[in-house]
Design an enzyme around this catalytic site. Structure first.
Site, PDB file in Angstrom:
ATOM      1  N   ARG A   1       0.816  -1.214   0.000  1.00  0.00           N
ATOM      2  CA  ARG A   1       0.000   0.000   0.000  1.00  0.00           C
ATOM      3  C   ARG A   1       0.850   1.264   0.000  1.00  0.00           C
ATOM      4  NH1 ARG A   1      -3.705   1.394   1.184  1.00  0.00           N
ATOM      5  NH2 ARG A   1      -3.637   2.637   2.746  1.00  0.00           N
TER       6      ARG A   1
ATOM      7  N   PRO B   1      -8.826   4.165   2.756  1.00  0.00           N
ATOM      8  CA  PRO B   1      -9.081   5.091   1.649  1.00  0.00           C
ATOM      9  C   PRO B   1      -7.905   6.051   1.438  1.00  0.00           C
ATOM     10  CG  PRO B   1     -10.287   5.769   3.596  1.00  0.00           C
ATOM     11  CD  PRO B   1      -9.695   4.447   3.922  1.00  0.00           C
ATOM     12  N   ILE B   2      -7.885   6.703   0.288  1.00  0.00           N
ATOM     13  CA  ILE B   2      -6.831   7.709   0.021  1.00  0.00           C
ATOM     14  C   ILE B   2      -7.444   9.053  -0.347  1.00  0.00           C
ATOM     15  CG2 ILE B   2      -5.091   6.005  -0.679  1.00  0.00           C
ATOM     16  CD1 ILE B   2      -5.686   6.970  -3.610  1.00  0.00           C
TER      17      ILE B   2
ATOM     18  N   LEU C   1      -8.015  11.659   1.323  1.00  0.00           N
ATOM     19  CA  LEU C   1      -7.323  12.837   1.877  1.00  0.00           C
ATOM     20  C   LEU C   1      -6.044  13.141   1.104  1.00  0.00           C
ATOM     21  CD1 LEU C   1      -7.840  12.210   5.695  1.00  0.00           C
ATOM     22  CD2 LEU C   1      -9.207  13.629   4.139  1.00  0.00           C
TER      23      LEU C   1
ATOM     24  N   ASP D   1      -0.112   1.262  15.941  1.00  0.00           N
ATOM     25  CA  ASP D   1       0.807   0.179  15.573  1.00  0.00           C
ATOM     26  C   ASP D   1       1.364  -0.558  16.785  1.00  0.00           C
ATOM     27  OD1 ASP D   1       2.322   1.828  12.685  1.00  0.00           O
ATOM     28  OD2 ASP D   1       0.369   0.902  13.019  1.00  0.00           O
TER      29      ASP D   1
ATOM     30  N   ILE E   1      -8.246   4.313  15.356  1.00  0.00           N
ATOM     31  CA  ILE E   1      -7.711   4.688  14.041  1.00  0.00           C
ATOM     32  C   ILE E   1      -8.238   3.780  12.937  1.00  0.00           C
ATOM     33  CG2 ILE E   1      -5.602   5.049  12.693  1.00  0.00           C
ATOM     34  CD1 ILE E   1      -5.687   6.972  15.014  1.00  0.00           C
TER      35      ILE E   1
ATOM     36  N   ARG F   1       7.757  -8.142   6.652  1.00  0.00           N
ATOM     37  CA  ARG F   1       7.533  -6.805   6.098  1.00  0.00           C
ATOM     38  C   ARG F   1       8.038  -5.722   7.046  1.00  0.00           C
ATOM     39  NH1 ARG F   1       1.666  -5.752   4.230  1.00  0.00           N
ATOM     40  NH2 ARG F   1       2.803  -3.912   3.545  1.00  0.00           N
TER      41      ARG F   1
END
Ligand code: EPZ
Length: 427
Positions: free
Chosen positions: A99, A129-130, A132, A313, A335, A405
């Site tokens: 992503r 979503p993107i 923003l 996280d 979040i 990752r």
């Protein structure tokens, strides 16, 4: 697919070297697109996502070279140079796997005046979503079109212009894309309610080293004076505050005593405060942060929030630590909408966790029992490792590609402080 096998019950004692931050590396790498001069990044973590981003940069015409490093070294030095762009397209087959690829959108727009980037789609923790990202770029003059699963962005006349955008929701990635787009704009760009994560400070400091003009670094209002060009630089990636916090949770649940070498307390105050809330001894040292624990963790009440709040996280890792705590801990995930994927897997190990919407109550149990478990996303995977380190018996964590990752040579780092842990390669 590899698996990691842990025989629990060992107390972690010793020094854990903290690697360069994944989430800083993934926003520093696209900066190489902003200039035709070389950008050298030091302390780059050896991670699957970093390798993946390097391949994406190569596809765009950016040459990347890794300086030799000894096998025992952590981190690498990469020099990336985009003499000329050969493409402004980030294809679906790359973006869907990582992503963070969306972070080439701003730099490509700034450098080439155009960009075509696949919509990243969702992931295990939410639909991600993107909107923003796109609204911020439009505020700087970009014309955005969505077609066939791609974002097509153009800067009229080939260059973005000054503007102002106030984020309705704090977004790390959207702030990063907007900053990288603004540094070459014609005029002044202002971002309000910008994210303040240390990784964004790292990005801004690197851009300033490349010749950008940014005021308000580390605050929620960033003022970027566009310049005509940027030059190369050499920049050291910050230490990974999430990796450090993850190993701190492992130290607490195993009643250990570890030194997180290279970790910076000033970048992880909320995490350190939560560790102290749990009863851990947390001390800054000359080389990092010492975390020690004896007895069961005290109950914690934690709600995730944008920096400087408690990091989303870190939620799964703290939850794992709380499973053997005394009393009941309460977590609220504000979040992401689906960041409790670790709960069913932890339950297989005997944890007592009750999820109600965005909140989860964790009641401490007497002991955990090792079991075969499945990693679902990066931080959930780490929570399973943390639980396995303290469980009675053997825990087999499957699908460890999730871990690779974000955690550099995890089993080596844990073996070095006494964990009985090994990676079984599935060929
Ligand atoms: C970054 O993701 C990190 N990833 C994430 O780390 C981290 O969890 C997150 O920031 C929050 O700290 C990287 O840096 C590569 P956001 P990002 O935009 O930028 C909503 C890990 O484990 N939102 O700050 O994608 C979004 O849905 C990863 O290392 C919009 O609505 O996160 C979320 O609810 C996981 N529209 C909230 O904002 C947008 O355009 C925060 O997301 C963008 C985001």
């Amino acid at each position: 697919m590899d698996q990691i096998v842990i025989r629990g019950g060992q107390r972690l004692k010793g020094r854990i070297p903290i690697s360069g931050a994944k989430n800083a590396a993934l926003t520093l790498l696209p900066c190489a697109l902003l200039t035709d001069e070389p950008l050298t990044l030091r302390n780059l973590p050896r991670l699957a996502d970093v390798d993946g981003f390097g391949h994406l940069l190569n596809q765009l015409g950016c040459s990347t070279t890794i300086e030799g490093s000894r096998p025992e070294d952590f981190g690498r030095v990469m020099t990336a140079r985009t003499t000329t762009l050969t493409s402004t397209v980030a294809p679906y087959d790359i973006v869907r796997k990582m992503r963070a690829s969306i972070l080439v959108l701003g730099p490509l727009l700034a450098r080439a005046g155009e960009a075509t980037v696949s919509l990243p789609g969702g992931c295990a923790i939410g639909n991600r979503p993107i909107d923003l990202h796109l609204k911020a770029l439009e505020a700087f003059g970009a014309e955005i079109e969505l077609a066939s699963g791609y974002v097509k962005a153009v800067a009229p006349g080939g260059r973005l212009k000054g503007g102002k955008f106030t984020f309705p929701v704090v977004s790390v990635g959207a702030t990063e894309n907007a900053v990288m787009a603004a540094v070459l704009a014609q005029g002044t760009c202002v971002l309000e309610n910008a994210a303040r994560e240390p990784e964004i400070v790292d990005l801004c400091n690197c851009l300033v080293a490349m010749g950008a003009s940014i005021d308000g670094i580390g605050t929620e209002t960033l003022t970027i004076e566009g310049v005509d060009r940027l030059h190369g630089a050499t920049y050291r990636v910050m230490a990974d505050r999430i990796e450090a916090g993850s190993y701190a949770c492992a130290a607490v649940i195993t009643e250990g005593d570890v030194e997180l070498v290279g970790a910076k307390a000033s970048e992880m105050e909320a995490t350190l405060s939560a560790l102290r809330q749990a009863g851990a001894t947390v001390e800054e040292s000359k080389t990092g942060i010492r975390v020690a624990m004896s007895g069961r963790a005290d109950p914690v009440t934690l709600s995730t929030a944008p920096y400087p709040g408690f990091a989303t996280d870190m939620q799964a890792q703290f939850m794992a630590m709380a499973t053997l705590g005394s009393g009941a801990s309460l977590f609220t995930e504000t979040i992401f909408e689906n960041r409790y994927m670790h709960v069913p897997e932890l339950a297989r190990m005997g944890c007592d966790i009750d999820v109600r919407g965005r909140s989860a109550v964790v009641r401490g149990v007497d002991h955990l029992v090792g079991a075969p478990v499945m990693a679902t996303d990066l931080r959930a995977s780490m929570s399973l490792i943390i639980a396995g380190l303290a469980a009675q018996g053997t825990t087999e964590v499957n699908r460890v590609y999730h871990l690779d990752r974000g955690y550099e040579r995890l089993e080596e780092k844990l073996q070095a402080v006494g964990a009985d842990i090994e990676r079984i390669s599935a060929g």
